[in-house]
Design an enzyme around this catalytic site. Structure first.
Site, PDB file in Angstrom:
ATOM      1  N   ASP A   1      31.112 -32.510  49.648  1.00 41.46           N
ATOM      2  CA  ASP A   1      32.558 -32.672  49.697  1.00 41.46           C
ATOM      3  C   ASP A   1      33.051 -33.811  48.830  1.00 41.46           C
ATOM      4  O   ASP A   1      34.150 -33.759  48.268  1.00 41.46           O
ATOM      5  CB  ASP A   1      33.021 -32.852  51.140  1.00 41.46           C
ATOM      6  CG  ASP A   1      32.514 -34.160  51.746  1.00 41.46           C
ATOM      7  OD1 ASP A   1      31.425 -34.614  51.363  1.00 41.46           O
ATOM      8  OD2 ASP A   1      33.216 -34.721  52.599  1.00 41.46           O
TER       9      ASP A   1
ATOM     10  N   VAL B   1       0.870  -1.170   0.000  1.00 38.06           N
ATOM     11  CA  VAL B   1       0.000   0.000   0.000  1.00 38.06           C
ATOM     12  C   VAL B   1       0.910   1.224   0.000  1.00 38.06           C
ATOM     13  O   VAL B   1       1.808   1.314   0.852  1.00 38.06           O
ATOM     14  CB  VAL B   1      -0.923   0.029   1.240  1.00 38.06           C
ATOM     15  CG1 VAL B   1      -1.771   1.300   1.236  1.00 38.06           C
ATOM     16  CG2 VAL B   1      -1.809  -1.202   1.281  1.00 38.06           C
TER      17      VAL B   1
END
Length: 777
Positions: A572, A309
């Protein structure tokens, strides 16, 4: 927001008024008597022409100052996208060159090939035109080719709409063009600040507003009903139709196509007349057009599907629409000038400044969500927004162009913020002194260490662990800050440190939480169960029966929030395995197992160079492998676990039994009355010939050995590393059991004692060091 825009515009208006005709004349004299500025405007698509056209009209209107050359390329020249070059001809511009640069395919590869094709064709055009300056708009891949060509051919570049923020790859392209451009025209105060933050020269930045607003703000009162009827039908009324414009998102094509399908479904259900514009030429557009045709949009009575357009007419259509929907920048920029409701779908415009007329539907994943947004927005009228311009951008841009001195050096100068002088160092020295902070949160002591890249504990700090959770966290923070400050004095560079003197030290910290086996102890009599840690979330899932405070405890969040640092948490045993992988016997070994023999029995498993956590973070609880159905009771509640035989707690239990029966002490041993019996006394007694003590240790060693055999038959590692204070006492017993009990195919496994001084802290540090050297963990 309007004040934030207009004040700098007014300031720059005053500036350019002070740049009098005499000043412009002086600039022209510097550029050469009667030399007109030769400006090349290159336009790639319908969207950028709507921004460039007002500037082109302005340049054309002042032939005494400018010569205009127009180059057309990209989707302008493709029939499927409307042959939009015709609107340039209709505007009475002479097109100097048409370049067919789009490689069809509408996928990622086609975009790359299109950029390459443009780069091949543009040098010849620019050599013929020899422009003084090229005007490039926005963030399209075609524009990147234009800017790259001009920069490499020493042509000055004026970039329109730099500094803005949005989604998709466009954002990266826009900022890349910014770095190539010599001059910048931005639309908002925020965009100007972004350009300054990107180290662009403030003197070469013009806050002008969006050129398209010059046309927008004078267009609304024109005859619009004939335009609406032409595109949507004779029976359509103002505010009673929708304009839809949606493009593919190149960084997530599949999702954007699905979103487009949902949008069309919602529009069909909403049952209003709708003008649908075809998407742009980006990767994914072909699939979006297929979706339109699959749903019959081009033949649906409520829809008008169009490729293009003209901008003047498009302005009228969106100005009088009941709503605009999609993800076009037009929706969040230009449409705000009319107060038309907008529904912005997805992430393509994320970061754009918007007026109150825009409703964002970021996660448009259902038809109902989009339909609800339509119901909320359709037909409303919002206040007009002028965030992006006041209608006077073009005069400002023309004055800016006239002020350009072509005698100034072409080389760009970046305005970097001041930084501290860099002192170059030898790379080996840097690697040696790069360090991490490791925190060992034990039951009795809290330890923080500075650990170098090579695994050296440069300095260690130890404090008694406070009894309350809050006091422990406070002490951790205090010790970390102290350690980071001290790192400077010991010539260590904590990775990521900003300024050691500040509380926000910026280093990366890893916390090793000692809960495996019965490592968490408050005194020699306190006992813990096997512990589990969720390293992804930094949460201690379960520790001991006696210390309920440390079950389901989030350690990461409070420490990270307080210090503004990333934090890792693990137990650990896992940390010991990581330490061996980086610094110890496990370096370069693909599959190995580490066992910690101390107060409890724990461990970690490395498989294919990666640590194994398990589905519920319970992997490598090796101390709870059952080696006897009727053995002694373990702290976990089971019977016959390795830990019930071979842990420090188990040996202490047996030592107390012997001592209570006066069978522990032998010649050469003595104990004070108040002294607590420990595993060390049992080991000493065995060495001095106590047969009962020796039998207990042999049983413990056998239990540990049977556990190792189970591990060998399950994991088949090539190496077993014994770590902890009892490791040297068990290593021979473990090897003997393997020789007697293991399958022949695993008997060749190496069993060694760790040579690391403190595997827990070293493992905690390795979490940091592996991350900062880009290892995957």
């Amino acid at each position: 927001m309007l004040l934030g825009f207009f004040f700098p515009l007014l300031f720059q208006e005053v500036y350019f008024k002070n740049l009098s005709k005499q000043k412009q004349k002086e600039v022209m004299e510097k550029n050469g008597n009667n030399h007109k500025l030769r400006v090349c405007v290159a336009t790639c698509n319908r969207a950028d022409y709507s921004k460039l056209a007002p500037i082109m009209f302005g340049i054309k209107a002042e032939p005494q100052f400018f010569e205009l050359d127009v180059v057309v390329l990209g989707s302008h020249l493709i029939d499927d996208y409307g042959n939009t070059y015709r609107m340039i001809e209709q505007d009475d511009f002479d097109i100097h060159t048409r370049l067919h640069t789009i490689v069809r395919g509408e996928d990622e590869a086609a975009m790359v090939e299109s950029v390459g094709l443009a780069l091949v064709k543009l040098p010849d055009v620019l050599n013929r035109l020899k422009p003084d300056i090229m005007i490039v708009h926005g963030d399209r891949f075609d524009a990147l080719a234009l800017a790259t060509s001009a920069a490499l051919m020493n042509i000055r570049i004026l970039h329109i709409e730099g500094g803005e923020v949005s989604g998709t790859i466009d954002d990266s392209i826009r900022h890349a063009i910014t770095k190539l451009a010599h001059y910048h025209v931005c639309c908002t105060r925020s965009a100007e600040q972004h350009l300054i933050a990107m180290c662009e020269d403030h003197d070469r930045i013009l806050l002008a507003g969006c050129p398209s607003y010059d046309k927008l703000l004078s267009a609304k009162n024109k005859d619009y009903m004939s335009i609406i009827r032409m595109w949507l039908g004779e029976d359509v009324k103002t505010r009673d139709y929708i304009v839809a414009l949606q493009h593919p998102v190149t960084t997530d094509i599949k999702h954007s196509i699905k979103m487009f399908e949902l949008t069309l479904d919602a529009l069909i259900s909403f049952n209003k007349r709708t003008l649908v514009l075809f998407p742009n030429v980006d990767a994914g557009s072909k699939e979006m057009v297929r979706v339109m045709r699959k749903k019959g949009i081009e033949h649906h009575p409520n829809f008008r599907a169009v490729k293009h357009v003209p901008f003047d007419q498009f302005i009228q259509l969106v100005a009088h629409a009941g709503c605009m929907i999609g993800n076009s920048s037009c929706g969040v920029r230009e449409v705000g000038a009319f107060g038309t409701p907008v529904i912005n779908l997805g992430t393509r415009q994320t970061g754009r400044e918007t007026g109150e007329n825009v409703l964002h539907v970021r996660d448009a994943d259902t038809q109902d969500k989009i339909l609800h947004a339509l119901q909320l927005q359709f037909g409303k009228q919002y206040p007009c927004s002028k965030i992006y311009g006041d209608g006077n951008a073009v005069p400002r841009i023309l004055k800016f162009l006239k002020s350009i001195d072509l005698k100034e050096p072409l080389q760009k100068k970046f305005c970097f913020p001041p930084v501290k002088d860099n002192i170059s160092q030898d790379i080996d020295h840097i690697l040696e002194t790069q360090s991490a902070l490791a925190v060992d949160l034990g039951g009795t002591n809290l330890r923080v260490a500075i650990v170098s890249m090579k695994g050296e504990i440069v300095k260690k700090y130890t404090q008694l662990n406070p009894k309350t959770y809050e006091d422990r966290l406070e002490l951790i923070l205090k010790m970390c800050v102290e350690a980071a400050s001290e790192a400077v004095n010991v010539n260590c560079r904590i990775l990521g440190v900003g300024r050691p003197s500040e509380i926000d030290i910026g280093n990366v910290i890893s916390i090793r939480y000692m809960v495996t086996g019965s490592q968490m102890i408050w005194s020699l009599q306190s006992i813990s169960t096997g512990g589990r840690v969720n390293p992804r979330e930094g949460i201690v899932l379960h520790s001991t029966k006696l210390i309920q405070e440390w079950s389901s405890v989030d350690l990461r969040t409070p420490i990270s929030d307080a210090l503004h640092l990333p934090v890792w948490v693990d137990n650990d045993g896992n940390c010991a395995a990581l330490a061996e992988r980086k610094f110890g016997h496990g370096k370069g070994i693909e599959n190995f197992v580490t066992l910690i023999t101390g107060t409890g029995i724990g461990g970690g498993i490395i498989h294919q160079h990666e640590l194994i956590h398990g589905s519920s973070f319970c992997a490598a609880e090796l101390g709870h492998i059952v080696v006897s159905l009727d053995g002694p009771e373990c702290l976990c509640g089971s019977q016959g676990c390795i830990e019930a035989y071979a842990s420090g707690i188990a040996l202490q239990r047996e030592a107390k039994k012997l001592h209570d029966e006066d069978l522990l002490l032998v010649e050469g041993m003595s104990m004070k009355k108040e002294e607590v019996v420990s595993a060390a006394h049992l080991i000493q007694a065995a060495k001095l010939g106590n047969t009962k003590a020796d039998s207990i240790l042999r049983t413990a060693g056998t239990a540990l050995g049977l556990g190792v055999v189970n591990i060998l038959h399950t994991m088949n590692p090539s190496l077993v590393i014994l770590s902890g204070v009892l490791a040297s006492h068990y290593v021979n017993a473990v090897k003997d059991v393997i020789n007697r009990q293991a399958l022949s195919s695993v008997k060749t496994v190496d069993v060694v004692v760790s040579n690391l001084a403190d595997p827990a802290l070293l493992g905690a540090a390795s979490l940091v060091l592996d991350y900062t050297t880009r290892r995957i963990y």
